[in-house]
Motif scaffolding. Sequence first.
Motif, mmCIF file in Angstrom:
data_model
loop_
_atom_site.group_PDB
_atom_site.id
_atom_site.type_symbol
_atom_site.label_atom_id
_atom_site.label_comp_id
_atom_site.label_asym_id
_atom_site.label_seq_id
_atom_site.Cartn_x
_atom_site.Cartn_y
_atom_site.Cartn_z
ATOM 1 N N LEU A 77 28.767 3.625 4.461
ATOM 2 C CA LEU A 77 27.762 4.389 5.199
ATOM 3 C C LEU A 77 26.378 4.167 4.601
ATOM 4 O O LEU A 77 25.396 3.991 5.328
ATOM 5 C CB LEU A 77 28.104 5.883 5.182
ATOM 6 C CG LEU A 77 29.245 6.343 6.095
ATOM 7 C CD1 LEU A 77 29.632 7.779 5.769
ATOM 8 C CD2 LEU A 77 28.851 6.230 7.563
ATOM 9 N N LEU A 78 26.309 4.174 3.274
ATOM 10 C CA LEU A 78 25.019 3.957 2.612
ATOM 11 C C LEU A 78 24.511 2.542 2.863
ATOM 12 O O LEU A 78 23.346 2.329 3.210
ATOM 13 C CB LEU A 78 25.157 4.214 1.110
ATOM 14 C CG LEU A 78 25.472 5.665 0.709
ATOM 15 C CD1 LEU A 78 25.768 5.745 -0.780
ATOM 16 C CD2 LEU A 78 24.326 6.586 1.078
ATOM 17 N N PHE A 79 25.397 1.556 2.699
ATOM 18 C CA PHE A 79 25.003 0.173 2.944
ATOM 19 C C PHE A 79 24.707 -0.059 4.422
ATOM 20 O O PHE A 79 23.916 -0.935 4.774
ATOM 21 C CB PHE A 79 26.102 -0.783 2.496
ATOM 22 C CG PHE A 79 26.270 -0.855 1.007
ATOM 23 C CD1 PHE A 79 25.311 -0.348 0.146
ATOM 24 C CD2 PHE A 79 27.407 -1.421 0.456
ATOM 25 C CE1 PHE A 79 25.465 -0.410 -1.224
ATOM 26 C CE2 PHE A 79 27.574 -1.496 -0.925
ATOM 27 C CZ PHE A 79 26.593 -0.978 -1.767
ATOM 28 N N ALA A 129 35.652 1.769 6.108
ATOM 29 C CA ALA A 129 34.439 0.979 5.893
ATOM 30 C C ALA A 129 33.957 0.349 7.194
ATOM 31 O O ALA A 129 32.765 0.396 7.521
ATOM 32 C CB ALA A 129 34.696 -0.104 4.849
ATOM 33 N N ALA A 130 34.880 -0.243 7.958
ATOM 34 C CA ALA A 130 34.490 -0.858 9.229
ATOM 35 C C ALA A 130 33.913 0.190 10.179
ATOM 36 O O ALA A 130 32.913 -0.056 10.870
ATOM 37 C CB ALA A 130 35.699 -1.550 9.870
ATOM 38 N N GLY A 131 34.533 1.373 10.216
ATOM 39 C CA GLY A 131 34.019 2.444 11.061
ATOM 40 C C GLY A 131 32.650 2.918 10.619
ATOM 41 O O GLY A 131 31.800 3.267 11.445
ATOM 42 N N ALA A 132 32.425 2.943 9.313
ATOM 43 C CA ALA A 132 31.120 3.361 8.793
ATOM 44 C C ALA A 132 30.022 2.401 9.245
ATOM 45 O O ALA A 132 28.957 2.826 9.710
ATOM 46 C CB ALA A 132 31.169 3.427 7.267
ATOM 47 N N PHE A 133 30.258 1.106 9.110
ATOM 48 C CA PHE A 133 29.264 0.137 9.564
ATOM 49 C C PHE A 133 29.062 0.222 11.073
ATOM 50 O O PHE A 133 27.953 0.054 11.574
ATOM 51 C CB PHE A 133 29.684 -1.284 9.172
ATOM 52 C CG PHE A 133 29.536 -1.569 7.707
ATOM 53 C CD1 PHE A 133 28.294 -1.535 7.098
ATOM 54 C CD2 PHE A 133 30.645 -1.862 6.927
ATOM 55 C CE1 PHE A 133 28.148 -1.797 5.741
ATOM 56 C CE2 PHE A 133 30.513 -2.127 5.565
ATOM 57 C CZ PHE A 133 29.260 -2.086 4.977
ATOM 58 N N VAL A 138 23.612 -7.111 -6.754
ATOM 59 C CA VAL A 138 23.938 -8.168 -5.794
ATOM 60 C C VAL A 138 24.134 -7.582 -4.404
ATOM 61 O O VAL A 138 23.626 -8.093 -3.405
ATOM 62 C CB VAL A 138 25.193 -8.935 -6.243
ATOM 63 C CG1 VAL A 138 25.694 -9.855 -5.135
ATOM 64 C CG2 VAL A 138 24.901 -9.736 -7.503
ATOM 65 N N LEU A 139 24.879 -6.463 -4.318
ATOM 66 C CA LEU A 139 25.138 -5.852 -3.022
ATOM 67 C C LEU A 139 23.897 -5.212 -2.419
ATOM 68 O O LEU A 139 23.712 -5.209 -1.198
ATOM 69 C CB LEU A 139 26.243 -4.802 -3.147
ATOM 70 C CG LEU A 139 27.656 -5.349 -3.343
ATOM 71 C CD1 LEU A 139 28.641 -4.211 -3.552
ATOM 72 C CD2 LEU A 139 28.080 -6.182 -2.145
ATOM 73 N N LEU A 140 23.034 -4.677 -3.269
ATOM 74 C CA LEU A 140 21.834 -4.021 -2.760
ATOM 75 C C LEU A 140 20.750 -5.018 -2.348
ATOM 76 O O LEU A 140 19.851 -4.664 -1.577
ATOM 77 C CB LEU A 140 21.273 -3.056 -3.807
ATOM 78 C CG LEU A 140 22.076 -1.779 -4.037
ATOM 79 C CD1 LEU A 140 21.431 -0.944 -5.132
ATOM 80 C CD2 LEU A 140 22.182 -0.964 -2.756
ATOM 81 N N THR A 141 20.834 -6.244 -2.850
ATOM 82 C CA THR A 141 19.812 -7.239 -2.503
ATOM 83 C C THR A 141 19.727 -7.475 -0.997
ATOM 84 O O THR A 141 18.638 -7.386 -0.411
ATOM 85 C CB THR A 141 20.069 -8.556 -3.247
ATOM 86 O OG1 THR A 141 19.925 -8.331 -4.657
ATOM 87 C CG2 THR A 141 19.065 -9.623 -2.818
ATOM 88 N N PRO A 142 20.846 -7.779 -0.304
ATOM 89 C CA PRO A 142 20.715 -7.929 1.155
ATOM 90 C C PRO A 142 20.333 -6.633 1.849
ATOM 91 O O PRO A 142 19.646 -6.651 2.872
ATOM 92 C CB PRO A 142 22.109 -8.409 1.587
ATOM 93 C CG PRO A 142 23.026 -7.953 0.517
ATOM 94 C CD PRO A 142 22.227 -8.031 -0.751
ATOM 95 N N VAL A 143 20.781 -5.501 1.303
ATOM 96 C CA VAL A 143 20.423 -4.212 1.901
ATOM 97 C C VAL A 143 18.910 -4.021 1.877
ATOM 98 O O VAL A 143 18.282 -3.665 2.883
ATOM 99 C CB VAL A 143 21.125 -3.051 1.149
ATOM 100 C CG1 VAL A 143 20.622 -1.704 1.654
ATOM 101 C CG2 VAL A 143 22.631 -3.150 1.302
ATOM 102 N N VAL A 144 18.312 -4.266 0.714
ATOM 103 C CA VAL A 144 16.864 -4.081 0.578
ATOM 104 C C VAL A 144 16.106 -5.082 1.444
ATOM 105 O O VAL A 144 15.142 -4.736 2.141
ATOM 106 C CB VAL A 144 16.448 -4.222 -0.901
ATOM 107 C CG1 VAL A 144 14.929 -4.221 -1.039
ATOM 108 C CG2 VAL A 144 17.055 -3.084 -1.720
#
Length: 456
Positions: A116-118, A153-157, A239-245
């Motif tokens: 959800l956050l991502f 996770a899939a539902g969150a996205f 690493v995970l937050l890089t594409p998010v940002v």
Amino acid sequence: MDMNLAASPTHLLLTGLGAVVVLVLLILILRIHAFVALIGVSALTAVVAGIPSASIVPVMVSGFGGTLASVALLVGLGCMIGKLLEVTGGAQVLADGLINRFGEARAPFALGVASLLFGFPIFFDAGLIVMFPILMSVADKFGGSTLKYALPAAGAFAVMHAFVPPHPGPVAAADLLGADMGLLLLIGLVVALPAWYVGAYCFALYTGRRIVIDLPPLFKQASQTPPLKPPAFGTVLAVLLTPVVLIFMDTGLNTLTVTGTLPPDLPWVDILRTLGKTPIALLVTLILCLVLFTPALGKKRIEQLCGESLAPVCGVILVTGAGGMFGGVLRSSGIGDALAGLLHDTGLPVIVAAFVISTCLRVAQGSATVALTTTAALMAPIVAAAPGLSAVDLCCVVIAIAGGATVLSHFNDSGFWLVSRLLDMDEKTTLKTWTVMETLLGSLAFIFAGLLSLIF
């Protein structure tokens, strides 16, 4: 590439229904491979719908290539990132960190919250691909059906992509209907969170007990010789937050431009938005992975892992592209327009008509974003003429449209095939799990939006 066809709406509606029925029979009854069935039914549908013979192949290729243009890059880059995180032990480090904070019993909930956050700025495909090795790592550690870990996770996205700005669908719909973007963000979250909890998390726990899906072969073949010292939790999180940002720079700046907060055509905005385009953001993230992990693995091993990560996903890419081809044929044939024309003058309440039209467009052509934006355009004059609609009502209409654009994901939706192939599920099981979950999420969102509209 839309065609101006002479076929009657009734003919188009029957053609669309027949195409879906034939596809179901070929895949579920005759057990023909989905890639072959989708191509064959796409060609047959184009002929029956009346697309000129000289345009049939260009329409099919356009739908196939248009889907591959985004999906192939996302899947390829995402799988490289995921493979490096998996082999270096990074996925396990992050999984352990999440489980330590939420507890083993709530591992699916922890993964869903992280998604959800991502999912706030990151698109569905990219988010699911980046998170997938982590989901499988947790499933491997604690056992049980992978559905219990993957579906939350899939539902969150899915809910974040459909209901919450700054994603393109709700932003476009809000702009067309004149809804306030800030209020839509609030109402979108108010609707998305309980819809996710009931429709994705609780459903995943229920269906995970009834349908046991083992780890996909791709993740069973993970390297058994990770480095002695895995990366730190903070490194993996970075690493995970890089594409998010990076992606947030694109989607967030787009929202500010649409709302008029920023003037259009600013050079620095264009540069940041380019860096935030999903393929570029994933490429930057992959380069970061190479910089961080090459010292531990070595250049030769890194090159080998990147190559190994691509081979198993060829099927995912091709079947997903074929699903896009089928959706493209249905769009170009005018079947979606015929459905909309049948329903938009029925006299239904605005919010109900919005949901019904969006649902029909979703079923007919597959793309949630196309269904959402097309329905918003169709509903705009109806909303403008409706008396007494408040700012909350407008936002609830947007959510109802998004709910309709979420339900009944099936063979013409690239998301259906992506989830099916990543989890190594057959089509029947995907219909019983992913399609049911998507329908629950969209229906619950519509119900919640209707209640909010009545209350406020």
